[in-house]
Design an enzyme around this catalytic site. Structure first.
Site, PDB file in Angstrom:
ATOM      1  N   THR D  97       0.862  -1.187   0.000  1.00 57.09           N
ATOM      2  CA  THR D  97       0.000   0.000   0.000  1.00 57.09           C
ATOM      3  C   THR D  97       0.890   1.226   0.000  1.00 57.09           C
ATOM      4  O   THR D  97       1.465   1.572   1.034  1.00 57.09           O
ATOM      5  CB  THR D  97      -0.923  -0.021   1.237  1.00 57.09           C
ATOM      6  OG1 THR D  97      -1.735  -1.195   1.157  1.00 57.09           O
ATOM      7  CG2 THR D  97      -1.816   1.211   1.262  1.00 57.09           C
ATOM      8  N   LYS D 173      -6.965   1.180  -3.483  1.00 61.05           N
ATOM      9  CA  LYS D 173      -6.650   0.606  -2.172  1.00 61.05           C
ATOM     10  C   LYS D 173      -6.781   1.663  -1.069  1.00 61.05           C
ATOM     11  O   LYS D 173      -7.360   1.412   0.001  1.00 61.05           O
ATOM     12  CB  LYS D 173      -5.226   0.040  -2.195  1.00 61.05           C
ATOM     13  CG  LYS D 173      -4.648  -0.352  -0.851  1.00 61.05           C
ATOM     14  CD  LYS D 173      -5.365  -1.527  -0.205  1.00 61.05           C
ATOM     15  CE  LYS D 173      -4.748  -1.856   1.155  1.00 61.05           C
ATOM     16  NZ  LYS D 173      -5.541  -2.814   1.912  1.00 61.05           N
ATOM     17  N   LYS D 242      -0.515   5.312   8.814  1.00 62.23           N
ATOM     18  CA  LYS D 242       0.229   5.520   7.558  1.00 62.23           C
ATOM     19  C   LYS D 242      -0.728   5.533   6.368  1.00 62.23           C
ATOM     20  O   LYS D 242      -0.649   6.393   5.482  1.00 62.23           O
ATOM     21  CB  LYS D 242       1.261   4.404   7.368  1.00 62.23           C
ATOM     22  CG  LYS D 242       2.135   4.543   6.138  1.00 62.23           C
ATOM     23  CD  LYS D 242       2.600   3.182   5.591  1.00 62.23           C
ATOM     24  CE  LYS D 242       1.461   2.443   4.875  1.00 62.23           C
ATOM     25  NZ  LYS D 242       1.868   1.299   4.078  1.00 62.23           N
TER      26      LYS D 242
END
Lengths: 298, 298, 298, 298
Positions: D97, D173, D242
C-alpha cells in the site's frame, strides 16, 4: 566598508529585503531565477550574478529568501556549487519559510562543507521589509547567529533568539502563520454569520477589532475579509496553503495533531479549487460564504 | 437624585457591575437566587429584595445579568410578576449572554406589557466591570437605548450601537466569544506543538504575543495556557461551553455552518468530561495536550 | 376482527405504513394535517378523521408518524385532546424520529393521563414499509411493548427490544441515521477523489460495494452518489439534516461529542444552502465536489 | 512446472500470501529484512535468498509486499540490484500500500530498465490471504497485468482491473482503507454515545450490524470496538495511520480535500500518542471514549 553579501530569491519579499539591506550599507550581489526581478537592485548599483553560486565569496555570507523547501535544497544542498563556493568560514542566512527538518538536514550538510547555517524567517509584509520593521525569530549555532545579527538588525525591529537547533526558528514561523490562518478562518465564519444575521460584517468586525482584538493583523485582515478585497495579494493563497501544510506536517513530525490546522488546510485547498490561487490568502474565507449560501462576489 | 434601579443576577460579573453602578450614584434594589451574594451590596447600603419583582418600580428600570436563557425567560417571561410590576413605561436592560431569538421573543412579550427591552451584553471580566471599562454592544428600540445609555456609560469605556433588532447585540456578543474560543484553540494547538518540538510554549507564545498579536485577550489567555493555570476561573468552562453552543445555534438559526465553532464546541465538551467544568474556559486547550500525548498536569 | 387503530401522520412513510397495516387486517382511522394525503387510504375503505383526536377510541391504540418533535408534542402533549380521548388504557405507538428526551417527557405525560407510550421508530424506505420489511427498535414499558407487537410485526421483518426507557429506541434510530450520513460523507469524498484521479467514481465505488461493503445501504446510496441522481428524494435533505442535528443534540445530552456528526451536520447545512433542501439527503455529498473544484452538475 | 517466483516482504500478510502461492504450485525464492520471518516457507521447501536481488531471475517475476513507500523505493528504485537482475523482460508485481505517485515513478524507472511494473495491492487479512480469498485491484500495462494474472488469481476471489496507470490500483486501495477508517470512527462515536445513554454499545451495534450494515467489515470491526479487544492486532495502528495519511496526501495530490480523512488522521495520531501504536487500528475509536469521559479500559 561592509563585505559584499550574496542574496538569492527576489520575490516581493526578497526584493524589499535586499533593497533595505542595500539602503543600510550592505553591498549586494543578487540572483533570481527570473533575472528581471533583479532590476530594482541593479538600477541602484548592486551587482547581478549570472548564476546563484556567483553571489558567494569564499568565507562570505549569502542570504536566501526562496519559495519553498525544494528551491532551498536545490541551491544549497550537499555538493551544490553555492556551498562549495562559500566554503570554510562561509555563512548561509536561510530566511525562507520551510520545514524544520529541511533546515536540520541542510545545516548538517553545510557543516560538512565548513559553512555555517542560521535560520531566520521573517514576519511582516514587503512594506515592513522596506522599512526594516520585520520581526525575526532566529536559531542556529551561536557563532552563526552572532555573525548574522547586524544584517538581521538592519531588517527588523525585533529579533527573537531560539537557540542552537536550526529547525526552531522555522517552527516559530510556522506557528505564527498557523495562528494567522486560524484567526482568518474564525473571522470568515463570523463575517458570514453577521451578514446573514442582517447585522453586516463591517459593523461586527469593526467593533471587535477595536475592542477584543486591537492588533494590526486582526484589523488588516478583517478589513480585507469584510470588503472582500483580495487583489492584489499581500501573500498569495498558494503560498498560504503551502505554509499551513508545512505547519500540519511539522507538528505531525513531533506527533502533534492540529485539528484546526487540518480544517484551515482543507479550506485553503477548497479556495484554490475555487480559482483564487493568486488572490490574497485571506480569500480562504470565501469558503465560509459558500457554505453559508452567500454569493462569493458582491 | 437618580431613580432606584433594580438589579437581578449577582454572579461574579453581576455583583461587580452592581457595585460599579452604586459607586457611580445609582441607588439599587438587588436580588439574587442565592441571597448571600447580595451581601457586598447590602453592606454598602443598597436595598435587598426578597423576591425578583420587588426590585422593580412601576415605570422603572431593571437590569438583569443572569446565567442563561432559561433564567432570563423564567424571571421576565410573559405574565411574570417582574413584567407586571415594571408595567407601562418600565425598562428592562438585558445584559446576559443569551440567544438572539430569546431576546426577540422576550422583547415582544415586554412590548405587550408596555415594557421596553434593550439588549446590552458585555465584554470584559469582573475587574473591568468594577473599573467601568467594559465594552458594550447595544440594540433595541431607539427610546429604550436612549434611556439605558447613562447607566451603560457608567459601566463601560465604549458603547456600540447595533440598531433596533433586540437580537443583534446578542449576536455580536456571541461572535466575540466565539472568536476568543477559536483563538484559544489555536493557541492550545501551538502550545502543544511548541512543547513537543522542544522549544517550550512560553518562548513561542511570548514572541507571538509581542509581535503578531499584541492584544490583551491573546496575551492574557496565552499566559494561562502556557502556565496551565486554570484556577481560579475568570470565566468558567461550563459557561464558555454554553456560549460556544449558543454561537453554533445562533449561526445555524440563520443557516450558517461554523465548522470552527463545531470543533471548539467538541473540545470544550471533552474538557468538561475531563473534569474541568469549573476551571477557566481556557482549560479547553488541555485537550490539545491529550491528543499530543502530553501530560495534562505539569 | 381487530380493533380500529388510529394513525396520524401520512407523509410518504406514514402512508406506506398505514396501507400495509390496512392490508394486514388492521382497520384504520387516519388523519393528516393536509387531508388529501389520506386519499389512498380512504379509497381502500379506511376511515378519515376530521381532527386528530377523532382517530382515537377510549382505551384504544393510536400510531403516530410525524415530521418532528414539535409535531408530536403538539398532538400528544399534556392536556391534548388526543391524550384525553385515548384515556386510561390507551396506547400511543410513537414511530417518528425524535429526541430521546421528547419521548421521555411525553411518556411521563401519557402516564399521568393513564395512556401507555411505546417508542418504535423505523429503518427503511417507503417500499420496505409497503412490503412489511422495516427494521424496528422498540422501547417503553413491557406491557406497552407487548400490546404494540402484533402491529409492529405486520410492518417489519425484525423487531429489536431496547428495554423500558422510552428514549432508548429513539437513540438507536438516531445512531443508525448518523452512521448512514457518515458513510455517505465518506463515499462523497471518495467519489470526488476518484473522479479527480481520473479513475471515475463508478469503477471505484463499484468495486468497493461488491467487496468491502456489500450491504444495500452502501450500494444504493453509492449508486445515487456516483450517478448524482438526487431526485426524486427517497429521504429529503431537510429531514436528513434534522436527524443529524438530533443525533448531535442527543449525544450531547449525555455529554458525548460527535466530531464526525458535527462535520456531517455542517455539510448537510451547506448543501441546503446550495439549494438542495428537497433533494435526497445523499446530495450532501455534492459539497465534497464543491470543495474539490468539480462541477456540481454533470 | 511453474517458474520460480521471487517474493520480498514477509510480514504477516506477506508470509500468508507467499504460503498460499507455494501451496498453489508456485515455487518461491523469498527474502525478508529480518530473515527469521522466512522460516515457515523454508520449512516447506521454498528457497531463501540472502539478498533481495537473489530472489530475481533475469526476465523473471518478483512480488513485493513491503511496509511503505520508502522500503519499495529502496529495493526497486533506479539502479537497484533487484531491477538490474530482473532485467529486460522481468516483471515486478508491487502489492504494497503506497502512494500512487510512487508507483508512477517506479514504473517509469522499471520501464527504463526493461522491467514491467504492475500494481496489485490487496484487501483482506492474513486469513484471507491464506485462503486465497483476497480482493485485488490491479493496474499497469496490459501485458504486465496479463502476465501477473495467474499469480493474482491464486491469491484472490476477485480481481478488478483499473487500466494502464500504475497509480490507479493504489488509489483504489487507499480509498478502501479510508472508507474503513471512516466507518470505524463513526462506530466509535456511536459506541461511546450508546454506552453513555445507558443502552450499551453491544445492543446498538448488534442491531445495526444485522440490519443496516450486514457486511463483514462493519460486523468484525464493530465486535472489536464494542468488546475493546485490540490485541493481537489484525492490522497495526501505525500502519493504519500511515494509510490514512497516504489517503489524505494522495487526494491532495489531485487537489481534493478529505475533511473526514483529516479527522480520522488526527484521531489515529492521538491514539498512537495514547500508547496504542501496536494495537489494532480499530483502537483509534478509544479516542471517542476519551472525549466522552469514558474510561479507556473496562
Amino acid at each position: 566598508m561592509n563585505e559584499t553579501i550574496g542574496f538569492v530569491g527576489l520575490g516581493s519579499m526578497g526584493v524589499a529585503m535586499a533593497l533595505r539591506l542595500a539602503e543600510r550599507g550592505f553591498p549586494l550581489r543578487v540572483w533570481n531565477r527570473s533575472p528581471e526581478k533583479a532590476e530594482p537592485l541593479v538600477r541602484q548599483g548592486q551587482a547581478r550574478a549570472e548564476r546563484p553560486e556567483e553571489t558567494a565569496a569564499t568565507g562570505g555570507i549569502v542570504v536566501s529568501m526562496l519559495a519553498d523547501d525544494r528551491a532551498v535544497t536545490k541551491l544549497f544542498g550537499a555538493n551544490s556549487p553555492l556551498l562549495s563556493r562559500l566554503g570554510t568560514g562561509g555563512l548561509h542566512i536561510s530566511m525562507s519559510t520551510i520545514h524544520p527538518e529541511t533546515s536540520r538536514r541542510l545545516a548538517a550538510e553545510h557543516r560538512a562543507a565548513g559553512v555555517g547555517y542560521v535560520t531566520a524567517p521573517v514576519f511582516g509584509r514587503p512594506d515592513s521589509a522596506a522599512a526594516g520593521t520585520l520581526w525575526i525569530p532566529v536559531s542556529g549555532s551561536e557563532s552563526a547567529r552572532g555573525r548574522a545579527r547586524p544584517l538581521l538588525e538592519a531588517l527588523s525591529r525585533g529579533i527573537f533568539e531560539f537557540g542552537d537547533d536550526p529547525g526552531s526558528a522555522n517552527t516559530v514561523k510556522l506557528c505564527g502563520n498557523f495562528l494567522i490562518a486560524a484567526m482568518m478562518e474564525a473571522q470568515g465564519e463570523v463575517a458570514a454569520w453577521a451578514e446573514r444575521s442582517g447585522l453586516g460584517a463591517e459593523a461586527v468586525m469593526g467593533m471587535l477589532s477595536q475592542t477584543l482584538f486591537p492588533c494590526p493583523v486582526f484589523q488588516n485582515y478583517g478589513k480585507r475579509i469584510v470588503a472582500r478585497e483580495f487583489q492584489p495579494a499581500g501573500f498569495r493563497l498558494t503560498l498560504g496553503l503551502k505554509d499551513v501544510e508545512l505547519a500540519v506536517a511539522a507538528a505531525r513530525a513531533v506527533s502533534v495533531p492540529l485539528p484546526l490546522g487540518s480544517l484551515v488546510r482543507d479550506r485553503a485547498l477548497a479556495a484554490v479549487n475555487s480559482g483564487h490561487a493568486n488572490w490574497d490568502w485571506s480569500s480562504l474565507t470565501l469558503e465560509s460564504r459558500v457554505g453559508a449560501g452567500l454569493p462569493q462576489k458582491s
